[in-house]
Design a protein around this motif. Structure first.
Motif, PDB file in Angstrom:
ATOM      1  N   ILE A  29       0.853  -1.187   0.000  1.00 50.09           N
ATOM      2  CA  ILE A  29       0.000   0.000   0.000  1.00 50.09           C
ATOM      3  C   ILE A  29       0.888   1.236   0.000  1.00 50.09           C
ATOM      4  CG2 ILE A  29      -1.836   1.243   1.204  1.00 50.09           C
ATOM      5  CD1 ILE A  29      -2.619  -1.489   2.461  1.00 50.09           C
ATOM      6  N   SER A  30       0.986   1.862  -1.166  1.00 53.54           N
ATOM      7  CA  SER A  30       1.796   3.079  -1.314  1.00 53.54           C
ATOM      8  C   SER A  30       0.844   4.241  -1.557  1.00 53.54           C
ATOM      9  CB  SER A  30       2.754   2.923  -2.503  1.00 53.54           C
ATOM     10  OG  SER A  30       3.133   4.201  -2.985  1.00 53.54           O
ATOM     11  N   THR A  31       0.768   5.161  -0.592  1.00 51.21           N
ATOM     12  CA  THR A  31      -0.147   6.292  -0.759  1.00 51.21           C
ATOM     13  C   THR A  31       0.315   7.171  -1.924  1.00 51.21           C
ATOM     14  OG1 THR A  31       1.043   7.228   1.129  1.00 51.21           O
ATOM     15  CG2 THR A  31      -1.190   6.448   1.514  1.00 51.21           C
ATOM     16  N   VAL A  64      -5.631  11.474   3.524  1.00 49.65           N
ATOM     17  CA  VAL A  64      -4.742  10.305   3.418  1.00 49.65           C
ATOM     18  C   VAL A  64      -5.291   9.141   4.236  1.00 49.65           C
ATOM     19  CG1 VAL A  64      -2.461   9.406   4.012  1.00 49.65           C
ATOM     20  CG2 VAL A  64      -2.670  11.720   3.140  1.00 49.65           C
ATOM     21  N   MET A  65      -5.697   9.427   5.466  1.00 48.79           N
ATOM     22  CA  MET A  65      -6.047   8.323   6.357  1.00 48.79           C
ATOM     23  C   MET A  65      -7.418   7.730   6.037  1.00 48.79           C
ATOM     24  SD  MET A  65      -3.267   7.856   7.669  1.00 48.79           S
ATOM     25  CE  MET A  65      -3.709   6.430   8.662  1.00 48.79           C
ATOM     26  N   GLU A  66      -8.271   8.514   5.371  1.00 49.86           N
ATOM     27  CA  GLU A  66      -9.541   7.943   4.927  1.00 49.86           C
ATOM     28  C   GLU A  66      -9.266   6.880   3.851  1.00 49.86           C
ATOM     29  OE1 GLU A  66     -12.574  10.947   4.161  1.00 49.86           O
ATOM     30  OE2 GLU A  66     -13.574   9.429   2.902  1.00 49.86           O
ATOM     31  N   LEU A  67      -8.338   7.215   2.949  1.00 53.16           N
ATOM     32  CA  LEU A  67      -7.959   6.245   1.910  1.00 53.16           C
ATOM     33  C   LEU A  67      -7.331   4.999   2.518  1.00 53.16           C
ATOM     34  CD1 LEU A  67      -5.988   8.191  -0.885  1.00 53.16           C
ATOM     35  CD2 LEU A  67      -8.142   6.988  -1.120  1.00 53.16           C
ATOM     36  N   VAL A  68      -6.435   5.227   3.488  1.00 54.17           N
ATOM     37  CA  VAL A  68      -5.706   4.102   4.089  1.00 54.17           C
ATOM     38  C   VAL A  68      -6.662   3.226   4.905  1.00 54.17           C
ATOM     39  CG1 VAL A  68      -3.906   3.480   5.767  1.00 54.17           C
ATOM     40  CG2 VAL A  68      -3.479   5.285   4.089  1.00 54.17           C
ATOM     41  N   ALA A  69      -7.562   3.860   5.657  1.00 53.56           N
ATOM     42  CA  ALA A  69      -8.505   3.089   6.479  1.00 53.56           C
ATOM     43  C   ALA A  69      -9.348   2.188   5.584  1.00 53.56           C
ATOM     44  CB  ALA A  69      -9.395   4.040   7.283  1.00 53.56           C
ATOM     45  N   ASP A  70      -9.755   2.751   4.449  1.00 53.69           N
ATOM     46  CA  ASP A  70     -10.574   1.987   3.517  1.00 53.69           C
ATOM     47  C   ASP A  70      -9.760   0.806   2.949  1.00 53.69           C
ATOM     48  OD1 ASP A  70     -12.923   1.819   1.786  1.00 53.69           O
ATOM     49  OD2 ASP A  70     -11.455   2.207   0.191  1.00 53.69           O
ATOM     50  N   ILE A  72      -6.982  -0.740   4.163  1.00 48.92           N
ATOM     51  CA  ILE A  72      -6.576  -1.816   5.088  1.00 48.92           C
ATOM     52  C   ILE A  72      -7.781  -2.574   5.652  1.00 48.92           C
ATOM     53  CG2 ILE A  72      -4.352  -0.777   5.705  1.00 48.92           C
ATOM     54  CD1 ILE A  72      -5.482   0.300   8.215  1.00 48.92           C
ATOM     55  N   GLY A  73      -8.976  -2.063   5.337  1.00 49.95           N
ATOM     56  CA  GLY A  73     -10.184  -2.793   5.732  1.00 49.95           C
ATOM     57  C   GLY A  73     -10.565  -3.863   4.718  1.00 49.95           C
ATOM     58  N   LYS A  74      -9.865  -3.887   3.579  1.00 49.16           N
ATOM     59  CA  LYS A  74     -10.198  -4.860   2.535  1.00 49.16           C
ATOM     60  C   LYS A  74      -9.709  -6.266   2.914  1.00 49.16           C
ATOM     61  CE  LYS A  74     -11.565  -2.197  -1.236  1.00 49.16           C
ATOM     62  NZ  LYS A  74     -11.787  -0.921  -0.646  1.00 49.16           N
ATOM     63  N   GLU A  75     -10.419  -7.251   2.353  1.00 44.66           N
ATOM     64  CA  GLU A  75     -10.165  -8.663   2.653  1.00 44.66           C
ATOM     65  C   GLU A  75      -8.673  -9.062   2.499  1.00 44.66           C
ATOM     66  OE1 GLU A  75     -12.305 -10.862   3.787  1.00 44.66           O
ATOM     67  OE2 GLU A  75     -10.769 -12.451   3.677  1.00 44.66           O
ATOM     68  N   ASP A  76      -8.032  -8.561   1.440  1.00 44.52           N
ATOM     69  CA  ASP A  76      -6.648  -8.992   1.170  1.00 44.52           C
ATOM     70  C   ASP A  76      -5.653  -8.492   2.219  1.00 44.52           C
ATOM     71  OD1 ASP A  76      -6.753  -6.325   0.336  1.00 44.52           O
ATOM     72  OD2 ASP A  76      -5.334  -6.630  -1.306  1.00 44.52           O
ATOM     73  N   CYS A  77      -6.101  -7.586   3.108  1.00 44.39           N
ATOM     74  CA  CYS A  77      -5.195  -7.087   4.154  1.00 44.39           C
ATOM     75  C   CYS A  77      -5.388  -7.835   5.474  1.00 44.39           C
ATOM     76  CB  CYS A  77      -5.407  -5.589   4.371  1.00 44.39           C
ATOM     77  SG  CYS A  77      -4.830  -4.606   2.977  1.00 44.39           S
ATOM     78  N   ALA A  78      -6.274  -8.844   5.465  1.00 43.34           N
ATOM     79  CA  ALA A  78      -6.563  -9.560   6.716  1.00 43.34           C
ATOM     80  C   ALA A  78      -5.313 -10.244   7.269  1.00 43.34           C
ATOM     81  CB  ALA A  78      -7.683 -10.576   6.491  1.00 43.34           C
ATOM     82  N   ILE A  95      -3.837   8.123  13.994  1.00 42.98           N
ATOM     83  CA  ILE A  95      -5.084   7.679  13.346  1.00 42.98           C
ATOM     84  C   ILE A  95      -4.962   6.204  12.947  1.00 42.98           C
ATOM     85  CG2 ILE A  95      -6.622   8.008  11.354  1.00 42.98           C
ATOM     86  CD1 ILE A  95      -5.849  11.011  11.407  1.00 42.98           C
ATOM     87  N   LEU A  96      -3.793   5.832  12.420  1.00 36.01           N
ATOM     88  CA  LEU A  96      -3.587   4.434  12.013  1.00 36.01           C
ATOM     89  C   LEU A  96      -3.760   3.502  13.219  1.00 36.01           C
ATOM     90  CD1 LEU A  96      -2.705   2.347   9.863  1.00 36.01           C
ATOM     91  CD2 LEU A  96      -0.336   2.788  10.566  1.00 36.01           C
TER      92      LEU A  96
END
Ligand code: AMP
Length: 188
Positions: A29-31, A64-70, A72-78, A95-96
């Motif tokens: 995950i590269s912002t 930035v953190m809205e994008l990141v929160a979304d 890292i909530g995805k299945e592939d980040c489990a 925030i992270l």
């Protein structure tokens, strides 16, 4: 394995990130990449952040953190992920921590790639002088602004993680393979 990769511009973060995700099989995950994709596609977000990227400044913590929160909530980040280019401020790190704690998770490793300032400036100026970069933020002036922003806003993030006891510093001077070997030693 939930890894944060830190380091100043020119430290080789992107290259090492590619090797880490290949070896450990976690999403990268590269912002910076996410923002560049939005700029290229001229999305509303891309149009909003283009000037900030071009000047070497920072996009707001909230965006930035809205994008990141979304992401890292995805299945592939489990099973884990590698964050590259984020957190870039202490506020983003806070925030992270909050976002991850909501799903009972926390950052497991923070790797700081350490490279002396002279070496960084040589690398970045070399990259812009050769004109071999596709990045619009690689000119010498913008590069030096990005470095100042790093010192002021991002260097404190390492202290934040050092206080949490999860920071590992890795010498970033050497070949790509040498640096990668050092990183693998701390990712145990
Ligand atoms: P990078 O590829 O990580 O160097 O990011 C390129 C540019 O995207 C940066 O110079 C910032 O303008 C923006 N950016 C990327 N990540 C962040 C972040 N975590 N916080 C604020 N701005 C960011």
């Amino acid at each position: 394995m939930r890894v944060v990769l830190l380091g100043p511009p020119g430290a080789g973060k992107g290259t090492q990130a590619d090797l880490i995700v290949e070896k450990f099989g976690v999403p990268h995950i590269s912002t910076g990449n996410i923002f560049r994709e939005h700029v290229a596609a001229k999305t509303p977000l891309g149009l909003k952040v283009q000037g900030i990227l071009d000047s070497g400044g920072l996009v707001s913590d909230e965006v930035v953190m809205e994008l990141v929160a979304d992401r890292i909530g995805k299945e592939d980040c489990a099973q884990g992920f590698l964050l590259d280019g984020v957190p870039r401020t202490t506020k983003q790190a806070e925030i992270l921590r909050t976002v991850l704690s909501q799903s009972g998770r926390m950052v497991s490793h923070v790797v700081q790639i350490v490279v002396p300032e002279e070496v960084l400036l040589e690398r970045i100026q070399g990259r812009s002088a050769q004109g071999d970069s596709s990045r619009s933020d690689d000119s010498a002036e913008v590069a030096s602004h990005r470095y100042q922003v790093y010192l002021e806003q991002t260097a404190p993030v390492a202290k934040f993680y050092a206080a949490e006891g999860i920071l590992s510093e890795v010498d970033g001077v050497g070949s790509i393979d040498e640096v990668f070997k050092r990183i693998c030693e701390v990712l145990v």
